[in-house]
Design an enzyme around this catalytic site. Structure first.
Site, PDB file in Angstrom:
ATOM      1  N   HIS A   1     -54.926  15.300-106.322  1.00 37.17           N
ATOM      2  CA  HIS A   1     -54.666  16.163-105.168  1.00 37.17           C
ATOM      3  C   HIS A   1     -55.357  17.507-105.315  1.00 37.17           C
ATOM      4  CE1 HIS A   1     -52.201  16.928-101.553  1.00 37.17           C
ATOM      5  NE2 HIS A   1     -52.293  18.192-101.933  1.00 37.17           N
TER       6      HIS A   1
ATOM      7  N   ASP B   1     -56.643  20.745-102.550  1.00 40.01           N
ATOM      8  CA  ASP B   1     -56.580  21.212-101.166  1.00 40.01           C
ATOM      9  C   ASP B   1     -57.802  22.022-100.743  1.00 40.01           C
ATOM     10  OD1 ASP B   1     -54.114  20.442 -99.710  1.00 40.01           O
ATOM     11  OD2 ASP B   1     -53.115  21.291-101.459  1.00 40.01           O
TER      12      ASP B   1
ATOM     13  N   GLU C   1     -52.005  14.216 -96.269  1.00 36.33           N
ATOM     14  CA  GLU C   1     -50.760  14.760 -96.822  1.00 36.33           C
ATOM     15  C   GLU C   1     -49.760  15.008 -95.695  1.00 36.33           C
ATOM     16  OE1 GLU C   1     -49.282  18.053-100.097  1.00 36.33           O
ATOM     17  OE2 GLU C   1     -51.126  18.428 -98.983  1.00 36.33           O
TER      18      GLU C   1
ATOM     19  N   HIS D   1     -44.668  15.859 -95.564  1.00 37.50           N
ATOM     20  CA  HIS D   1     -44.957  17.098 -96.279  1.00 37.50           C
ATOM     21  C   HIS D   1     -43.614  17.812 -96.430  1.00 37.50           C
ATOM     22  CE1 HIS D   1     -46.891  21.157 -96.964  1.00 37.50           C
ATOM     23  NE2 HIS D   1     -47.335  20.392 -97.952  1.00 37.50           N
TER      24      HIS D   1
ATOM     25  N   HIS E   1     -43.543  14.932-102.281  1.00 42.33           N
ATOM     26  CA  HIS E   1     -42.950  15.658-101.142  1.00 42.33           C
ATOM     27  C   HIS E   1     -41.766  14.952-100.503  1.00 42.33           C
ATOM     28  CE1 HIS E   1     -45.347  19.290-100.585  1.00 42.33           C
ATOM     29  NE2 HIS E   1     -46.426  18.578-100.858  1.00 42.33           N
TER      30      HIS E   1
ATOM     31  N   HIS F   1     -48.985  14.383-106.708  1.00 39.40           N
ATOM     32  CA  HIS F   1     -48.833  15.693-107.358  1.00 39.40           C
ATOM     33  C   HIS F   1     -47.349  16.033-107.471  1.00 39.40           C
ATOM     34  CE1 HIS F   1     -49.025  16.488-103.069  1.00 39.40           C
ATOM     35  NE2 HIS F   1     -48.816  17.783-103.189  1.00 39.40           N
TER      36      HIS F   1
ATOM     37  N   ASP G   1     -53.167  19.983-107.705  1.00 39.19           N
ATOM     38  CA  ASP G   1     -52.863  20.755-106.504  1.00 39.19           C
ATOM     39  C   ASP G   1     -53.644  22.073-106.462  1.00 39.19           C
ATOM     40  OD1 ASP G   1     -51.821  21.169-103.990  1.00 39.19           O
ATOM     41  OD2 ASP G   1     -49.791  21.639-104.659  1.00 39.19           O
TER      42      ASP G   1
END
Length: 394
Positions: free
Chosen positions: A20, A22, A125, A152, A193, A214, A322
């Site tokens: 993961h 971003d 995500e 999420h 999540h 993650h 992350d």
């Protein structure tokens, strides 16, 4: 040979598959996807955790780029934003083709490694990205998305999030159909999540290995974003993997309350608590200067990996940092160049080269390959689902 040298040598043979990152959202927030303005071929450490030189230095061989969109985007707005995220990942792999290779399969991952390129995969995500449409889910798969995190931070009509109030009690009937359709496509079900009940429901329903892209161990840091031991214990039978995250507020108990206060400070300044733009980080840094934060380290992450290995087994663990999705990172894992520090820490704790090769590369490739095999079987048994949420959930 010192531990860092040993770690670097091991990563040359068995590079990191990170679950993961971003960066696509950071590119959206900072430069509206203008790759000329933020060229990741050169050092971007002033504003990003990620660029190609640091991916190389960190021994990263495959990256799941998160095509995340915030959950306050809903309906078709969420779908459109997800498509924009997919577009930037594809443009990245075209622009930086000497370093990045778009990967859709486990074979693609192995081919990229053989070529000395970084396999670039995509993970959506949050199930808000499909707007309760299984046809949209299939379209994302065809565009290259190879996992979807079911939620999420907010609940969906068909699944409960870890960080929202309990509503569905896990997955609804439509939520279970989403999992089955992901299995049929070959898209990995990502349980980071989601609530613990959603985790258990998905593991009960899934015909293919799941991932936690993650998430870390709740027994080590009691945060709802982490995985309870009873869920970890289900992974061997499922074949899935838990990819430990580096986010301090999820892995260091002392950082939990501090981060809650820092998030409130961001909101008081009219900013989203996940804002990692330069303006957002200026607010974060000012708060940190006035209120020194508890600092996680590579050893903190290693504590989680030790526990994940003990409960789930070495065949069911991985790494999902992350980066560029968090304001703060552990000392020694400041950015994507830091993976050798984590591997050195684990070497110092007696992890074997074989176990580390599973952690960094082999487990993640195996899970994607197993999902592909499960999809091949499922497609022979049933066609695309035409179910709707109105039909299944009323």
């Amino acid at each position: 040979m010192d531990l860092i040298a040993r770690a670097t040598e091991l990563l040359a043979a068995h590079p990191v598959v990170d679950g993961h990152n971003d960066l696509p959202w950071a590119l959206r927030e900072q430069v509206r996807y203008d790759l000329d303005r933020l060229d990741i071929a050169v050092d971007q450490s002033a504003t990003l955790h990620t660029d190609i030189p640091r991916l190389r230095a960190g021994g990263v061989g495959a990256q799941f780029w998160s095509v995340y969109v915030r959950s306050d985007l809903a309906g078709d707005d969420a779908v459109s934003a997800t498509l924009e995220q997919i577009d930037v990942v594809r443009r990245m792999t075209e622009r930086y083709a000497g370093d990045l290779r778009l990967a859709l399969t486990a074979d693609d991952m192995e081919a990229a490694r053989a070529e000395g390129r970084i396999a670039s995969l995509m993970g959506a995500e949050g199930g808000h990205s499909i707007n309760c449409s299984l046809a949209t889910l299939r379209a994302l798969y065809r565009l290259g998305v190879r996992y979807m995190t079911l939620t999420h931070n907010d609940n969906l009509p068909w699944a409960d999030s870890a960080t929202d109030e309990r509503r569905a009690g896990g997955l609804t009937a439509f939520g279970e159909e989403v999992v089955r359709e992901m299995n049929r496509c070959g898209m990995l079900v990502d349980l980071s999540h989601v609530s613990a009940d959603t985790m258990r429901d998905a593991l009960r329903v899934s015909e293919a290995p799941v991932i936690f892209s993650h998430s870390s161990a709740r027994a080590v840091c009691d945060h709802v974003r982490n995985i309870p031991d009873d869920v970890l214990a289900l992974l061997p039978a499922n074949g899935g993997i838990a990819m430990a995250t580096f986010v301090p507020k999820f892995i260091l108990t002392e950082a939990v309350a501090w981060t809650q206060a820092a998030d409130e400070n961001m909101r008081a300044h009219g900013l989203h608590h996940l804002d990692t733009t330069p303006a957002g980080m200026a607010v974060q840094r000012a708060y940190e200067a006035a209120n020194p934060r508890p600092v996680a380290t590579a050893a903190t992450v290693a504590d989680h990996l030790d526990h994940l290995r003990e409960v789930a087994g070495v065949d069911h663990i991985g790494i999902g940092g992350d980066f560029d999705g968090t304001a703060f990172t552990p000392s020694g894992l400041d950015d994507v160049s830091g993976y050798p520090n984590l591997i050195a820490e684990l070497l110092g704790r007696g992890w074997s080269d074989g176990d580390l090769a599973k952690l960094t590369w082999r487990n993640a490739v195996r899970v994607l390959r197993d999902a592909e095999s499960a999809a091949s079987v499922a497609r022979k048994q049933r066609g695309p689902s035409l179910a709707t949420i109105a039909e299944l959930d009323g």
